[in-house]
Design a protein around this motif. Structure first.
Motif, mmCIF file in Angstrom:
data_model
loop_
_atom_site.group_PDB
_atom_site.id
_atom_site.type_symbol
_atom_site.label_atom_id
_atom_site.label_comp_id
_atom_site.label_asym_id
_atom_site.label_seq_id
_atom_site.Cartn_x
_atom_site.Cartn_y
_atom_site.Cartn_z
ATOM 1 N N GLN B 6 0.946 -1.157 -0.391
ATOM 2 C CA GLN B 6 0.196 -0.360 0.470
ATOM 3 C C GLN B 6 0.674 1.615 -0.170
ATOM 4 O O GLN B 6 0.663 1.631 -0.562
ATOM 5 C CB GLN B 6 -1.025 0.051 0.984
ATOM 6 C CG GLN B 6 -2.511 -1.000 1.208
ATOM 7 C CD GLN B 6 -2.908 -0.583 2.287
ATOM 8 O OE1 GLN B 6 -2.587 -1.548 3.039
ATOM 9 N NE2 GLN B 6 -3.941 -0.744 2.194
ATOM 10 N N LYS B 7 1.982 1.274 0.223
ATOM 11 C CA LYS B 7 2.945 1.942 0.563
ATOM 12 C C LYS B 7 2.780 3.287 -0.749
ATOM 13 O O LYS B 7 3.404 3.968 -1.058
ATOM 14 C CB LYS B 7 4.305 2.161 1.310
ATOM 15 C CG LYS B 7 4.671 1.650 2.470
ATOM 16 C CD LYS B 7 5.780 1.318 3.339
ATOM 17 C CE LYS B 7 6.374 0.433 2.277
ATOM 18 N NZ LYS B 7 6.842 -0.663 3.013
ATOM 19 N N MET B 66 -4.702 7.765 -8.497
ATOM 20 C CA MET B 66 -3.871 6.409 -8.471
ATOM 21 C C MET B 66 -3.547 5.743 -7.211
ATOM 22 O O MET B 66 -3.180 4.561 -6.396
ATOM 23 C CB MET B 66 -3.037 6.781 -9.332
ATOM 24 C CG MET B 66 -4.139 6.069 -11.213
ATOM 25 S SD MET B 66 -2.319 6.836 -11.998
ATOM 26 C CE MET B 66 -3.180 6.445 -14.134
ATOM 27 N N GLY B 67 -3.113 7.181 -6.565
ATOM 28 C CA GLY B 67 -2.912 6.918 -5.295
ATOM 29 C C GLY B 67 -3.055 5.862 -3.945
ATOM 30 O O GLY B 67 -3.157 5.022 -3.854
ATOM 31 N N TYR B 71 -4.106 2.214 -2.609
ATOM 32 C CA TYR B 71 -3.890 2.105 -1.139
ATOM 33 C C TYR B 71 -5.484 1.505 -1.056
ATOM 34 O O TYR B 71 -5.125 0.264 0.079
ATOM 35 C CB TYR B 71 -4.221 3.240 -0.911
ATOM 36 C CG TYR B 71 -4.190 3.530 1.141
ATOM 37 C CD1 TYR B 71 -3.353 3.226 1.542
ATOM 38 C CD2 TYR B 71 -5.783 3.247 1.920
ATOM 39 C CE1 TYR B 71 -2.734 2.792 3.091
ATOM 40 C CE2 TYR B 71 -5.498 3.080 3.005
ATOM 41 C CZ TYR B 71 -4.388 2.595 3.798
ATOM 42 O OH TYR B 71 -4.381 2.527 5.083
ATOM 43 N N ILE B 72 -6.472 1.386 -1.701
ATOM 44 C CA ILE B 72 -7.711 0.869 -1.308
ATOM 45 C C ILE B 72 -7.623 -0.648 -1.781
ATOM 46 O O ILE B 72 -8.183 -1.390 -0.711
ATOM 47 C CB ILE B 72 -8.434 1.870 -1.758
ATOM 48 C CG1 ILE B 72 -9.013 3.240 -0.379
ATOM 49 C CG2 ILE B 72 -10.354 0.706 -1.734
ATOM 50 C CD1 ILE B 72 -9.809 3.924 -2.104
ATOM 51 N N ALA B 342 -8.698 14.647 1.316
ATOM 52 C CA ALA B 342 -8.750 13.685 2.063
ATOM 53 C C ALA B 342 -8.419 12.640 2.133
ATOM 54 O O ALA B 342 -8.228 11.647 2.842
ATOM 55 C CB ALA B 342 -11.329 13.452 1.444
ATOM 56 N N MET B 343 -8.135 11.216 0.847
ATOM 57 C CA MET B 343 -7.614 10.392 0.874
ATOM 58 C C MET B 343 -6.044 10.260 1.286
ATOM 59 O O MET B 343 -5.980 9.413 2.381
ATOM 60 C CB MET B 343 -7.519 9.719 -0.043
ATOM 61 C CG MET B 343 -6.925 8.536 -0.857
ATOM 62 S SD MET B 343 -8.382 6.887 -0.007
ATOM 63 C CE MET B 343 -7.733 6.222 0.158
ATOM 64 N N ILE B 344 -5.585 11.609 1.419
ATOM 65 C CA ILE B 344 -4.150 11.464 1.651
ATOM 66 C C ILE B 344 -4.597 11.694 3.267
ATOM 67 O O ILE B 344 -3.338 11.191 3.648
ATOM 68 C CB ILE B 344 -3.074 12.788 0.937
ATOM 69 C CG1 ILE B 344 -3.376 12.984 -0.677
ATOM 70 C CG2 ILE B 344 -2.193 13.392 1.389
ATOM 71 C CD1 ILE B 344 -2.784 13.898 -1.009
#
Lengths: 143, 452
Positions: B6-7, B66-67, B71-72, B342-344
């Motif tokens: 996930q990194k 994409m990030g 992660y998800i 928000a995701m960050i």
């Protein structure tokens, strides 16, 4: 209240239905509609040259055409009627030590268009000005 | 963070932060030019600045998506990414293609097609990159232990976004045809499949942050994305009104695009009611704040400001004016910019183990960025209304209107400055988190327990 499964069916069914309608209408527009609204028969070599230059120089990065583009410089759909061919040619070929046309207070990029290319742009604007754009741009309403 | 791979998300988020910084700089160049200060004209003319500004926007948002997916998807599928090496290759090629595209805009290597200025030879590289990305995500999902609805909606949204890039690569002599298919990309992205991506990411965040039952959240998710396509697909018509197409698009575009705010209203109600239902114990206050603001500001910017000029009888006069810039700024910020933030805010503490959950810089970032952007939207709207009256209704010359509305650009620049300070605070926090590390694995377990 709705279950998750029903919500999923609503999503998939709705998407499929409206995608089919959209594709049908698009087919009609692409095969008949645009042809009858833009008189492509009048697209001479000069018009196509002008259209290519419009694209290649990202004129849409400052101007709008058919209302599409950026809002830094004038709307050009009816520029042929408004200014006439000579004004357009003067503006696009104007030399001012790298600053370009700026007689009205805002600078355009200085282009090295040939006579033929400038004529192409004029022909292109004339062709766009003759399209049927469903009444756009609207004539002024305040006298 | 549950899985080491996930990194990968960190690098995409970092690229987003870099590109938004550049985007803001080019925005200032344009704002000053509108006020008459165009000292950079010889080197960075307005069309270069605007192409750069818009494409940096698209790329930083996509990099954020994409990030988010990297992660998800492992977390939802309950397995590591199939290949971290390939994911990193995809990252570096994305960054390199982005750099080449932006550099190209400065030497006239572009196409004059709003939002799709990247020249066609580069388009193929972009497409190849996106295909690689989608395959990595899809294979991870299919090989995973679970295929949740959230993961599917997100993946389908990303895949559809990739697929819809293709109609924009066809060349037409007729400018009307060119415009027709350009909107297949631009509209069906931002008012279509990007909302799928948004719904997927919001659902994931709400599941994590509120602890509300997944079944409830995913039912909402399907309803919202259902509303998106019900209105948004035919809503494409609102871009077609005056581009040389049959009149039926006026009726269809007008009716269906007027329904588009319903999907955004759905997101607002969804997020707020899940938050109220939830246990409110999650310590990451910043992530909660950004998640809720995304749901609210997207409705204001994309929903209401869009509705304000979507009817053909209104749009006839506002089309091609700064009214569009007002809507565009608050819509992109509210729906997609805030969503990436928000995701960050959620993912960074998970990936780095540093609990920057509730600090002063974080809250300042939130308030300044939002107040700044709302100020900008108001300034653009005031300028646009002035332009409509002077140029369109009274029939005065373009520059007569442009000179009259200059004071609004002063307000715009003040708003932009406030916004930039907010974004700077956000980036300061981003840097404070440091690099992701494996010690952060399972750092969120106790909050998971709290929420269940």
């Amino acid at each position: 209240m709705l279950t998750k499964k029903q919500a999923k069916i609503f999503f998939l069914g709705g998407t499929l239905l409206f995608a089919i309608i959209f594709l049908g209408l698009s087919y009609d527009t692409v095969t008949n509609g645009i042809t009858s609204h833009t008189h492509p028969d009048n697209m001479t070599e000069a018009v196509v040259l002008g259209r290519t230059l419009w694209d290649k120089n990202n004129c849409m990065g400052c101007h709008t055409l058919m209302g599409e583009g950026a809002y830094y410089a004038p709307e050009l759909t009816k520029v042929y009627d408004r200014r006439g061919p000579d004004y357009i040619k003067t503006a696009v070929m104007f030399k001012n030590n790298g600053l370009g046309w700026g007689q009205r207070g805002r600078h355009m990029v200085e282009y090295n268009f040939t006579e033929k290319e400038a004529d192409g742009l004029v022909a292109f604007f004339k062709w766009v000005g003759e399209m049927d754009l469903n009444g756009y741009p609207a004539p002024p309403t305040i006298k | 963070m549950k899985y080491k791979s996930q990194k990968v998300a960190y690098y995409f988020f970092g690229l987003s932060m870099l590109l938004i910084t550049l985007q803001i700089i080019y925005g200032f160049i344009m704002g000053f030019a509108h006020m008459g200060y165009d000292g950079l004209h010889r080197w960075i003319p307005f069309n270069t600045a605007s192409a750069t500004h818009k494409n940096l926007l698209v790329v930083w948002i996509i990099s954020g998506f994409m990030g988010a997916a990297y992660y998800i998807i492992p977390e939802e599928a309950e397995r590591e990414l199939v290949s971290v090496k390939l994911a990193m290759l995809q990252f570096w090629t994305l960054a390199i293609v982005g750099v080449i595209a932006v550099a190209g805009f400065h030497v006239g290597w572009w196409e004059g097609r709003k939002f799709l200025e990247i020249p066609r030879p580069l388009d193929f590289l972009v497409a190849a990159n996106v295909v690689g990305f989608i395959l990595l995500i899809l294979i991870t999902l299919l090989k995973g232990k679970k295929q949740t609805s959230t993961a599917w909606v997100l993946t389908m949204g990303l895949a559809a976004a990739g697929l819809l890039y293709l109609p924009g690569m066809i060349f037409f002599d007729n400018i009307s045809m060119d415009s027709f298919f350009r909107w297949w990309v631009v509209h069906l992205w931002v008012e279509g499949v990007w909302e799928l991506i948004m719904g997927g990411i919001l659902a994931f965040l709400l599941i994590k942050l509120t602890g509300v039952d997944r079944e409830v959240i995913e039912k909402w998710l399907y309803l919202i994305v259902g509303l998106t396509f019900l209105s948004g697909i035919l809503g494409t018509g609102h871009h077609y009104y005056f581009t040389g197409v049959p009149k039926y698009w006026l009726l269809i575009g007008g009716v269906f695009s007027s329904l588009e705010p319903l999907a955004f209203l759905g997101m607002t109600l969804f997020a707020l009611s899940m938050y109220r239902k939830g246990n409110k114990k999650h310590p990451n206050k910043l992530a909660v704040t950004w998640t809720l603001s995304t749901a609210i500001v997207s409705f204001l910017g994309a929903g209401l400001l869009g509705l304000a000029h979507t009817l053909p009888q209104v749009n006839l006069h506002t089309h091609g004016t700064l009214i569009t810039a007002s809507h565009g700024h608050l819509a992109f910020w509210g729906a997609y910019g805030s969503l990436v933030f928000a995701m960050i805010s959620y993912a960074m503490p998970q990936m780095t183990g540093r609990r920057i959950y509730d600090n002063r810089a974080g809250h300042l970032a939130f308030w300044l960025a939002n107040i700044g952007m709302i100020t900008m939207a108001i300034a653009f709207a005031a300028a646009g209304i002035g332009q409509v009256y002077i140029e369109r209704l009274a029939g005065k010359d373009f520059m007569t209107a442009a000179n009259a509305i200059k004071p609004h650009f002063f307000v715009l620049i003040i708003g932009a400055t406030i916004f930039s300070i907010g974004v700077t605070y956000f980036i300061v926090n981003f840097i404070r988190f440091g690099l992701p590390n494996d010690e952060a694995l399972r750092a969120d377990d106790k909050y998971e327990a709290l929420s269940n």
